[in-house]
Structures are given as structure tokens and as C-alpha cells.
Design a protein around this motif. Structure first.
Motif, PDB file in Angstrom:
ATOM      1  N   CYS A  62       0.846  -1.203   0.000  1.00 26.48           N
ATOM      2  CA  CYS A  62       0.000   0.000   0.000  1.00 26.48           C
ATOM      3  C   CYS A  62       0.875   1.244   0.000  1.00 26.48           C
ATOM      4  CB  CYS A  62      -0.912  -0.007   1.232  1.00 26.48           C
ATOM      5  SG  CYS A  62      -1.865   1.518   1.462  1.00 26.48           S
ATOM      6  N   PRO A  63       0.614   2.242  -0.832  1.00 26.54           N
ATOM      7  CA  PRO A  63       1.445   3.454  -0.879  1.00 26.54           C
ATOM      8  C   PRO A  63       1.273   4.346   0.349  1.00 26.54           C
ATOM      9  CG  PRO A  63      -0.443   3.691  -2.322  1.00 26.54           C
ATOM     10  CD  PRO A  63      -0.469   2.274  -1.836  1.00 26.54           C
ATOM     11  N   PHE A  64       0.211   4.134   1.136  1.00 25.55           N
ATOM     12  CA  PHE A  64      -0.026   4.960   2.315  1.00 25.55           C
ATOM     13  C   PHE A  64       0.646   4.388   3.567  1.00 25.55           C
ATOM     14  CE2 PHE A  64      -4.258   6.294   0.197  1.00 25.55           C
ATOM     15  CZ  PHE A  64      -3.609   7.288  -0.505  1.00 25.55           C
ATOM     16  N   CYS A  65       0.391   3.104   3.833  1.00 25.77           N
ATOM     17  CA  CYS A  65       0.897   2.512   5.075  1.00 25.77           C
ATOM     18  C   CYS A  65       2.004   1.492   4.854  1.00 25.77           C
ATOM     19  CB  CYS A  65      -0.247   1.859   5.850  1.00 25.77           C
ATOM     20  SG  CYS A  65      -1.019   0.450   4.998  1.00 25.77           S
TER      21      CYS A  65
ATOM     22  N   PHE B 294      -9.518   1.247   0.433  1.00 25.84           N
ATOM     23  CA  PHE B 294     -10.702   2.054   0.753  1.00 25.84           C
ATOM     24  C   PHE B 294     -11.324   1.729   2.106  1.00 25.84           C
ATOM     25  CE2 PHE B 294     -10.753   1.820  -3.987  1.00 25.84           C
ATOM     26  CZ  PHE B 294     -10.499   3.162  -4.218  1.00 25.84           C
ATOM     27  N   ILE B 295     -10.896   0.642   2.770  1.00 26.53           N
ATOM     28  CA  ILE B 295     -11.544   0.239   4.022  1.00 26.53           C
ATOM     29  C   ILE B 295     -10.544   0.067   5.161  1.00 26.53           C
ATOM     30  CG2 ILE B 295     -12.926  -1.532   5.166  1.00 26.53           C
ATOM     31  CD1 ILE B 295     -14.551   0.053   3.252  1.00 26.53           C
ATOM     32  N   HIS B 296      -9.538  -0.789   4.955  1.00 33.24           N
ATOM     33  CA  HIS B 296      -8.694  -1.225   6.073  1.00 33.24           C
ATOM     34  C   HIS B 296      -7.474  -0.353   6.312  1.00 33.24           C
ATOM     35  CE1 HIS B 296     -11.283  -4.614   6.239  1.00 33.24           C
ATOM     36  NE2 HIS B 296     -10.852  -5.162   5.114  1.00 33.24           N
ATOM     37  N   CYS B 297      -7.049   0.418   5.345  1.00 32.35           N
ATOM     38  CA  CYS B 297      -5.872   1.255   5.511  1.00 32.35           C
ATOM     39  C   CYS B 297      -6.147   2.329   6.581  1.00 32.35           C
ATOM     40  CB  CYS B 297      -5.487   1.921   4.188  1.00 32.35           C
ATOM     41  SG  CYS B 297      -4.001   2.960   4.313  1.00 32.35           S
ATOM     42  N   PRO B 298      -5.218   2.543   7.522  1.00 30.96           N
ATOM     43  CA  PRO B 298      -5.445   3.575   8.546  1.00 30.96           C
ATOM     44  C   PRO B 298      -5.735   4.950   7.963  1.00 30.96           C
ATOM     45  CG  PRO B 298      -3.570   2.193   9.144  1.00 30.96           C
ATOM     46  CD  PRO B 298      -3.966   1.806   7.747  1.00 30.96           C
ATOM     47  N   ALA B 299      -5.085   5.284   6.861  1.00 30.99           N
ATOM     48  CA  ALA B 299      -5.340   6.593   6.237  1.00 30.99           C
ATOM     49  C   ALA B 299      -6.787   6.702   5.773  1.00 30.99           C
ATOM     50  CB  ALA B 299      -4.380   6.794   5.059  1.00 30.99           C
ATOM     51  N   ALA B 300      -7.312   5.623   5.151  1.00 31.10           N
ATOM     52  CA  ALA B 300      -8.703   5.636   4.686  1.00 31.10           C
ATOM     53  C   ALA B 300      -9.667   5.693   5.869  1.00 31.10           C
ATOM     54  CB  ALA B 300      -8.978   4.402   3.835  1.00 31.10           C
ATOM     55  N   LYS B 301      -9.360   4.975   6.951  1.00 30.25           N
ATOM     56  CA  LYS B 301     -10.226   5.001   8.135  1.00 30.25           C
ATOM     57  C   LYS B 301     -10.348   6.407   8.694  1.00 30.25           C
ATOM     58  CE  LYS B 301      -9.248   0.251   9.628  1.00 30.25           C
ATOM     59  NZ  LYS B 301      -8.675  -0.595  10.708  1.00 30.25           N
ATOM     60  N   HIS B 302      -9.233   7.134   8.772  1.00 29.29           N
ATOM     61  CA  HIS B 302      -9.264   8.498   9.290  1.00 29.29           C
ATOM     62  C   HIS B 302     -10.094   9.413   8.389  1.00 29.29           C
ATOM     63  CE1 HIS B 302      -5.218   7.550  11.455  1.00 29.29           C
ATOM     64  NE2 HIS B 302      -6.265   7.088  12.118  1.00 29.29           N
ATOM     65  N   VAL B 303      -9.988   9.225   7.064  1.00 31.62           N
ATOM     66  CA  VAL B 303     -10.745  10.062   6.125  1.00 31.62           C
ATOM     67  C   VAL B 303     -12.241   9.835   6.296  1.00 31.62           C
ATOM     68  CG1 VAL B 303     -11.264  10.430   3.686  1.00 31.62           C
ATOM     69  CG2 VAL B 303      -8.892  10.271   4.435  1.00 31.62           C
ATOM     70  N   TRP B 304     -12.655   8.573   6.340  1.00 29.21           N
ATOM     71  CA  TRP B 304     -14.082   8.269   6.467  1.00 29.21           C
ATOM     72  C   TRP B 304     -14.662   8.819   7.774  1.00 29.21           C
ATOM     73  CZ3 TRP B 304     -16.806   6.962   2.445  1.00 29.21           C
ATOM     74  CH2 TRP B 304     -16.241   6.222   1.413  1.00 29.21           C
ATOM     75  N   PHE B 305     -13.917   8.677   8.861  1.00 27.82           N
ATOM     76  CA  PHE B 305     -14.442   9.124  10.156  1.00 27.82           C
ATOM     77  C   PHE B 305     -14.466  10.645  10.271  1.00 27.82           C
ATOM     78  CE2 PHE B 305     -14.147   9.969  14.761  1.00 27.82           C
ATOM     79  CZ  PHE B 305     -15.281   9.296  15.178  1.00 27.82           C
TER      80      PHE B 305
ATOM     81  N   GLN C  38       3.395  11.406  -8.263  1.00 32.89           N
ATOM     82  CA  GLN C  38       3.905  12.763  -8.071  1.00 32.89           C
ATOM     83  C   GLN C  38       4.622  12.934  -6.731  1.00 32.89           C
ATOM     84  OE1 GLN C  38       0.767  15.620  -8.761  1.00 32.89           O
ATOM     85  NE2 GLN C  38       0.090  14.604 -10.646  1.00 32.89           N
ATOM     86  N   GLN C  39       4.751  11.837  -5.984  1.00 29.12           N
ATOM     87  CA  GLN C  39       5.451  11.838  -4.694  1.00 29.12           C
ATOM     88  C   GLN C  39       4.903  12.899  -3.726  1.00 29.12           C
ATOM     89  OE1 GLN C  39       7.520  11.621  -7.699  1.00 29.12           O
ATOM     90  NE2 GLN C  39       7.055   9.449  -7.355  1.00 29.12           N
ATOM     91  N   ARG C  40       3.597  13.142  -3.792  1.00 25.57           N
ATOM     92  CA  ARG C  40       2.985  14.058  -2.837  1.00 25.57           C
ATOM     93  C   ARG C  40       2.722  13.323  -1.522  1.00 25.57           C
ATOM     94  NH1 ARG C  40      -1.799  17.376  -6.019  1.00 25.57           N
ATOM     95  NH2 ARG C  40      -0.585  18.043  -7.843  1.00 25.57           N
ATOM     96  N   GLN C  41       2.874  14.041  -0.424  1.00 29.95           N
ATOM     97  CA  GLN C  41       2.629  13.431   0.869  1.00 29.95           C
ATOM     98  C   GLN C  41       1.136  13.417   1.164  1.00 29.95           C
ATOM     99  OE1 GLN C  41       4.678  15.330   4.078  1.00 29.95           O
ATOM    100  NE2 GLN C  41       4.108  13.775   5.602  1.00 29.95           N
ATOM    101  N   PHE C  42       0.661  12.273   1.621  1.00 34.87           N
ATOM    102  CA  PHE C  42      -0.758  12.140   1.918  1.00 34.87           C
ATOM    103  C   PHE C  42      -1.093  12.881   3.206  1.00 34.87           C
ATOM    104  CE2 PHE C  42      -4.087  10.105   4.400  1.00 34.87           C
ATOM    105  CZ  PHE C  42      -5.142  10.064   3.500  1.00 34.87           C
ATOM    106  N   THR C  43      -2.146  13.724   3.138  1.00 34.63           N
ATOM    107  CA  THR C  43      -2.687  14.371   4.332  1.00 34.63           C
ATOM    108  C   THR C  43      -4.199  14.257   4.300  1.00 34.63           C
ATOM    109  OG1 THR C  43      -2.847  16.559   3.286  1.00 34.63           O
ATOM    110  CG2 THR C  43      -0.771  16.011   4.422  1.00 34.63           C
ATOM    111  N   MET C  44      -4.771  14.029   5.462  1.00 39.27           N
ATOM    112  CA  MET C  44      -6.213  13.876   5.548  1.00 39.27           C
ATOM    113  C   MET C  44      -6.928  15.167   5.162  1.00 39.27           C
ATOM    114  SD  MET C  44      -8.453  12.664   8.827  1.00 39.27           S
ATOM    115  CE  MET C  44      -7.979  14.136   9.739  1.00 39.27           C
TER     116      MET C  44
END
Length: 345
Positions: free
Chosen positions: A128-131, A142-153, A203-209
Motif C-alpha cells: 500500500c502506498p499509504f501505510c 478504501f476500508i482497512h488502511c489507517p489513512a482511509a479510516k481516518h478520512v471516512w471518520f 507525483q510523490q505528494r505526501q498524503f494528508t487527511m
């Protein structure tokens, strides 16, 4: 001596329905009965049913293989069956088209995710590119990744996606709500996560919620502006051109259901717009909407002959059928056999 396989009904040869249903299982019998039979007969031929011109292509072969695999998955006990109403609800959303298409591709398993590419021997890291803790697939991204969980909540939906084991379960829950606003927000959120994933990889952008949630708000605002700018649709007045004097115009059409059931209809009017004849015929079976339109043409022409009309004009709303009638070459297909009979009539 046993009766022949076909029997004559008027001028059209039909299947021995009772015999077909006795010998074959219901699904096979329905497919056989959907094959049109011609008036003049002819030798048996092998047809490739996935195209109208009966020419095999690798693309059509691949699509047929995918359909067979989908059917096999649907018959398994663990498969999740999605009814037609699900897809109708998904595509009728107010979300932007690119958001709806991304969700459709994700549900169908068509997104080029890393695990899928790696299984097809593409030289990529399946993580996964996020975690980078698990392989990237629809359920994880879209479900189990911690980054996706934070976005949904943190979104307007305030969803705890940990309660869903798969991505499809999330969509089935959205379907049960049948809330158009929730549906559009879910589609926009899925697209924003997918877009952030691509920016991270390419594009090597850093993921932010905050960036993802801001993107969801932008997509929602685009929908609002689009709806405000969209002019109210005005139905065009129905027009019907009268035929020349002494000519009877036949307007014909066909109804086609996804299960193959077909209905035929026509109306005949003279140069003054007076109805000279009208008829409908149901039920029939057809393998495709285009084949149903061709069956309607043949049926209408036979009715015109039976009614004694000789100078007629035929009008259809099916451009593909019109082009098939204009084509000079005769392909070996179910459709071309009906077209040849129409030319004979």
C-alpha cells in the motif's frame, strides 16, 4: 414418424417449444428459443454470438471469458450478488461522472491496483502506498488502511469503516440507506482517496487527511455549481412527417428486456395521418436489442403484405439496423439472416 423440429406459423418458422423445454434445462432452452429461425431455411452454420457481423476478435473473446468467470463467482457460496437496482441507484447519483465511474471500476475489480498488477507479473511493489503494511487492493485501500479510516471518520459521513470487512459490504450498506446525498458523498470520497493514492505514487505528494477532505468539498461544490448552471430540459415536440400520397407509413419498434423477452409493435398511417392499422406481438425471445429490432422489421413487413399494402414506407429509430440494411455485404450471423429475409419480402 416424429414431427419435424420446426413448425410453420404463418410465414415464420418457430421452435418446437415443448420439445426444447423437455430436453434442455431452462437457461439453455431460453437461449435456444432466442435464436431466430428464417423462412427459407438453409444449412446449419457456426456463429460467433458476441458480434453482429459474426467475426471473432480477441477483445470479444476476452469479454466472454470475463463473463464466464463472473458467472462462476456468482454461483459460488461466498459471492456477493449485486442486483440491477444497485447499479441503477449508483449511476443515477448526483455525483460527478468521474466519481461514479471510479466507484463502478472499484466494485467490479477493474482498478489497476498494485496487488492486481503484481499478480499479472508487472514489476511493482504490491504494498500500500499509504501505510506499506499490507498489499494494495480495493478492500485495503478504501476500508482497512489507517489513512482511509481516518478520512471516512473525519468526513461528513462520520463512518467507522472497520465494521465492514469488504469494500462491497460498504456499498451494500449504502444501497440499503437509499439516500442520494449519502451516495454522492461516498462516491466523492472514494474518488478523492483514489486521486490521493495516484498523487502519492506518481507525483510523490505526501498524503494528508486535510487535502483529501478538501478535495471532497471541491467535488461537492462542483456538483452544486453544475446543477445551478444546467438549464432546465425542454422536451422537444414530437414530430411525424406524413408520407407521400398513396403511401402507407409503418412506424415499428421493439421492446427488449435483459432476460431476452421481447415485444414487437407497429402502427400504419396514411398521408392524412389516419391510422390504417396497429398491432403488437408478445412474447418473443431475442439475443440482443438489435436482433429484436430486426425481428420487429420482419414482422412489420409480413403484416404489410398480409394487409394488402404494396406501397409502404418503413420508419425506425434504430440507426444500427438502418446501417445494416444499407450494407451490401452479407455476414454470416443471426442478424444478417433476418436482414436477407426482409430484403426478400
Amino acid at each position: 414418424m416424429p414431427p419435424p423440429l420446426g413448425f410453420i406459423y404463418g410465414m415464420i418458422i418457430g421452435w418446437r417449444t415443448d420439445l426444447i423445454e423437455l430436453v434442455f434445462n431452462p437457461s439453455t432452452a431460453a437461449r435456444i428459443l432466442s435464436i431466430p429461425l428464417g423462412v427459407h431455411g438453409g444449412p446449419d452454420e457456426f456463429h460467433w454470438p458476441s458480434t453482429t457481423n459474426c467475426h471473432y476478435t480477441c477483445k470479444e473473446g476476452y469479454k466472454d471469458m470475463r463473463n464466464l468467470l463472473s458467472m462462476a463467482e456468482a454461483l459460488s457460496s461466498t459471492a456477493v450478488t449485486l442486483e440491477a437496482k444497485f447499479w441503477n441507484f449508483l449511476w443515477s447519483s448526483r455525483a460527478l461522472p468521474r466519481c461514479k465511474e471510479t466507484c463502478w471500476r472499484a466494485i467490479q475489480g477493474y482498478l489497476p491496483l498494485k496487488e492486481r498488477l503484481f499478480s499479472r507479473r508487472v514489476d511493482v511493489d504490491p504494498g500500500c502506498p499509504f501505510c506499506a503494511t499490507e498489499r494494495e487492493n480495493e478492500d485495503h485501500l478504501f476500508i482497512h488502511c489507517p489513512a482511509a479510516k481516518h478520512v471516512w471518520f473525519a468526513s461528513q459521513l462520520v463512518v467507522r469503516v472497520a465494521s465492514f470487512s469488504t469494500f462491497r459490504e460498504l456499498w451494500l450498506a449504502v444501497l440499503e440507506l437509499h439516500d442520494e446525498e449519502v451516495l454522492a458523498l461516498v462516491q466523492s470520497t472514494v474518488y478523492a482517496i483514489w486521486e490521493a493514492r495516484n498523487h502519492t505514487i506518481f507525483q510523490q505528494r505526501q498524503f494528508t487527511m486535510d487535502n483529501v477532505l478538501g478535495r471532497v468539498r471541491c467535488l461537492t461544490e462542483e456538483v452544486r455549481v453544475r446543477d445551478q448552471m444546467r438549464a432546465p430540459s425542454v422536451a422537444l415536440p414530437a414530430t411525424w412527417k406524413t408520407p407521400t400520397s398513396g403511401t402507407i407509413k409503418f412506424n415499428f419498434d421493439a421492446y427488449y428486456h435483459v432476460n431476452g423477452s421481447t415485444g414487437l409493435g407497429m402502427v400504419a398511417r396514411n398521408c392524412n395521418g389516419e391510422v390504417m392499422a396497429a398491432a403488437c406481438s408478445y412474447p418473443h425471445s431475442a439475443l440482443s436489442p438489435l436482433l429484436a429490432e430486426a425481428m420487429s422489421l420482419r414482422w412489420t413487413m409480413q403484416l404489410a403484405i398480409d394487409l394488402g399494402f404494396r406501397r409502404i414506407c418503413l420508419e425506425t429509430d434504430c440507426l444500427q439496423l438502418f446501417n445494416c440494411l444499407k450494407a451490401k455485404e452479407n455476414e454470416r450471423s443471426y442478424l444478417s439472416s433476418i436482414i436477407r429475409e426482409c430484403c426478400t419480402l
